[in-house]
Design a protein around this motif. Structure first.
Motif, PDB file in Angstrom:
ATOM      1  N   ASN A   1       0.822  -1.210   0.000  1.00 38.50           N
ATOM      2  CA  ASN A   1       0.000   0.000   0.000  1.00 38.50           C
ATOM      3  C   ASN A   1       0.857   1.262   0.000  1.00 38.50           C
ATOM      4  N   PHE A   2       1.968   1.245   0.729  1.00 35.65           N
ATOM      5  CA  PHE A   2       2.903   2.369   0.720  1.00 35.65           C
ATOM      6  C   PHE A   2       3.434   2.600  -0.700  1.00 35.65           C
ATOM      7  N   LEU A   3       3.842   1.528  -1.367  1.00 34.84           N
ATOM      8  CA  LEU A   3       4.356   1.632  -2.736  1.00 34.84           C
ATOM      9  C   LEU A   3       3.282   2.119  -3.701  1.00 34.84           C
ATOM     10  N   ALA A   4       2.048   1.661  -3.506  1.00 40.77           N
ATOM     11  CA  ALA A   4       0.942   2.113  -4.358  1.00 40.77           C
ATOM     12  C   ALA A   4       0.721   3.615  -4.189  1.00 40.77           C
ATOM     13  N   ASN A   5       0.788   4.089  -2.973  1.00 40.30           N
ATOM     14  CA  ASN A   5       0.642   5.530  -2.740  1.00 40.30           C
ATOM     15  C   ASN A   5       1.795   6.302  -3.370  1.00 40.30           C
ATOM     16  N   PHE A   6       3.004   5.755  -3.327  1.00 43.22           N
ATOM     17  CA  PHE A   6       4.144   6.382  -3.987  1.00 43.22           C
ATOM     18  C   PHE A   6       3.879   6.512  -5.495  1.00 43.22           C
ATOM     19  N   ILE A   7       3.413   5.435  -6.109  1.00 49.16           N
ATOM     20  CA  ILE A   7       3.131   5.459  -7.549  1.00 49.16           C
ATOM     21  C   ILE A   7       2.029   6.466  -7.845  1.00 49.16           C
ATOM     22  N   TYR A   8       0.982   6.451  -7.035  1.00 43.09           N
ATOM     23  CA  TYR A   8      -0.139   7.375  -7.245  1.00 43.09           C
ATOM     24  C   TYR A   8       0.330   8.829  -7.152  1.00 43.09           C
ATOM     25  N   LEU A   9       1.094   9.151  -6.134  1.00 41.84           N
ATOM     26  CA  LEU A   9       1.590  10.519  -5.982  1.00 41.84           C
ATOM     27  C   LEU A   9       2.515  10.907  -7.129  1.00 41.84           C
ATOM     28  N   HIS A  10       3.300   9.965  -7.600  1.00 38.83           N
ATOM     29  CA  HIS A  10       4.175  10.221  -8.746  1.00 38.83           C
ATOM     30  C   HIS A  10       3.338  10.537  -9.978  1.00 38.83           C
TER      31      HIS A  10
ATOM     32  N   ASP B   1      -7.000   9.293 -16.045  1.00 35.05           N
ATOM     33  CA  ASP B   1      -7.425   9.653 -14.693  1.00 35.05           C
ATOM     34  C   ASP B   1      -8.512   8.674 -14.259  1.00 35.05           C
ATOM     35  N   SER B   2      -8.263   7.951 -13.173  1.00 37.42           N
ATOM     36  CA  SER B   2      -9.202   6.917 -12.740  1.00 37.42           C
ATOM     37  C   SER B   2     -10.566   7.486 -12.359  1.00 37.42           C
ATOM     38  N   LYS B   3     -10.597   8.670 -11.795  1.00 34.79           N
ATOM     39  CA  LYS B   3     -11.884   9.262 -11.411  1.00 34.79           C
ATOM     40  C   LYS B   3     -12.723   9.582 -12.642  1.00 34.79           C
TER      41      LYS B   3
ATOM     42  N   VAL C   1       0.320  11.803 -10.056  1.00 37.60           N
ATOM     43  CA  VAL C   1      -0.351  13.096  -9.897  1.00 37.60           C
ATOM     44  C   VAL C   1       0.651  14.239 -10.029  1.00 37.60           C
ATOM     45  N   ALA C   2       1.770  14.118  -9.352  1.00 38.00           N
ATOM     46  CA  ALA C   2       2.741  15.214  -9.323  1.00 38.00           C
ATOM     47  C   ALA C   2       3.520  15.358 -10.630  1.00 38.00           C
ATOM     48  N   PHE C   3       3.756  14.260 -11.301  1.00 36.57           N
ATOM     49  CA  PHE C   3       4.591  14.288 -12.505  1.00 36.57           C
ATOM     50  C   PHE C   3       3.852  13.704 -13.706  1.00 36.57           C
ATOM     51  N   ALA C   4       2.600  14.100 -13.867  1.00 37.62           N
ATOM     52  CA  ALA C   4       1.759  13.523 -14.916  1.00 37.62           C
ATOM     53  C   ALA C   4       2.310  13.734 -16.316  1.00 37.62           C
ATOM     54  N   ILE C   5       3.036  14.799 -16.544  1.00 33.80           N
ATOM     55  CA  ILE C   5       3.512  15.079 -17.902  1.00 33.80           C
ATOM     56  C   ILE C   5       4.847  14.400 -18.201  1.00 33.80           C
ATOM     57  N   TYR C   6       5.453  13.763 -17.196  1.00 32.76           N
ATOM     58  CA  TYR C   6       6.751  13.132 -17.387  1.00 32.76           C
ATOM     59  C   TYR C   6       6.602  11.613 -17.525  1.00 32.76           C
ATOM     60  N   PRO C   7       7.536  10.980 -18.196  1.00 34.55           N
ATOM     61  CA  PRO C   7       7.487   9.508 -18.266  1.00 34.55           C
ATOM     62  C   PRO C   7       7.773   8.905 -16.902  1.00 34.55           C
ATOM     63  N   ARG C   8       7.322   7.679 -16.725  1.00 36.48           N
ATOM     64  CA  ARG C   8       7.571   7.025 -15.434  1.00 36.48           C
ATOM     65  C   ARG C   8       9.060   6.797 -15.248  1.00 36.48           C
ATOM     66  N   THR C   9       9.461   6.756 -14.001  1.00 45.10           N
ATOM     67  CA  THR C   9      10.874   6.618 -13.667  1.00 45.10           C
ATOM     68  C   THR C   9      11.182   5.171 -13.294  1.00 45.10           C
TER      69      THR C   9
END
Length: 137
Positions: free
Chosen positions: A8-17, A121-123, A19-27
């Motif tokens: 769950n901690f890792l999922a929140n990390f991915i989710y925040l990434h 966007d999931s919502k 949201v915060a960096f939506a225009i960038y490719p995943r790291t």
């Protein structure tokens, strides 16, 4: 329990990434988090029982960032969760009432992401697909 907490901690990390960096490719950190969630879930999914319901959110989020092979595994595990709910044989604490909807949502979101090459966007997707509100977490 600790594996579920870390997932769950890792999922929140991915989710925040996302949201915060939506225009960038995943790291690589996001890719590593997806791998870790799957690794943690694999330990708990070994055997005839499905994963605990607390893994639904991490699997959902990981599925949005996963490779095609990882998506198949995640989809299979969410299907097992949904089947347990439908069978009503499992104790209430091990069922998730919307696992079947979450599976449909993650499949549609990944389809859209693959077509558009951008994050969905999931919502927004959930509102388009379902008339009523439901919980993923």
């Amino acid at each position: 329990t600790f594996r579920q907490y870390v997932a769950n901690f890792l999922a929140n990390f991915i989710y925040l990434h996302r949201v915060a960096f939506a225009i960038y490719p995943r790291t690589e950190r996001v890719n590593g988090a997806v791998d870790q969630i799957i690794q943690l879930a694999t330990v708990d999914s070994a055997g005839p029982d499905h994963l605990p319901v607390s893994f639904l959110w991490p699997l959902f989020i990981a599925g949005l960032e996963a490779t095609e092979d990882q998506r198949k595994w995640i989809g299979h595990e969410i299907q097992r969760m949904a089947a347990a709910h439908e069978a009503d044989a499992a104790p209430a604490a091990t069922r998730h009432p919307t696992a079947d909807r979450v599976l449909v949502l993650v499949e549609e979101m990944t389809r859209r992401q693959d077509v558009s090459r951008t994050w969905a966007d999931s919502k927004c997707v959930r509102r388009e697909m379902f008339s009523d509100f439901f919980v993923v977490i």
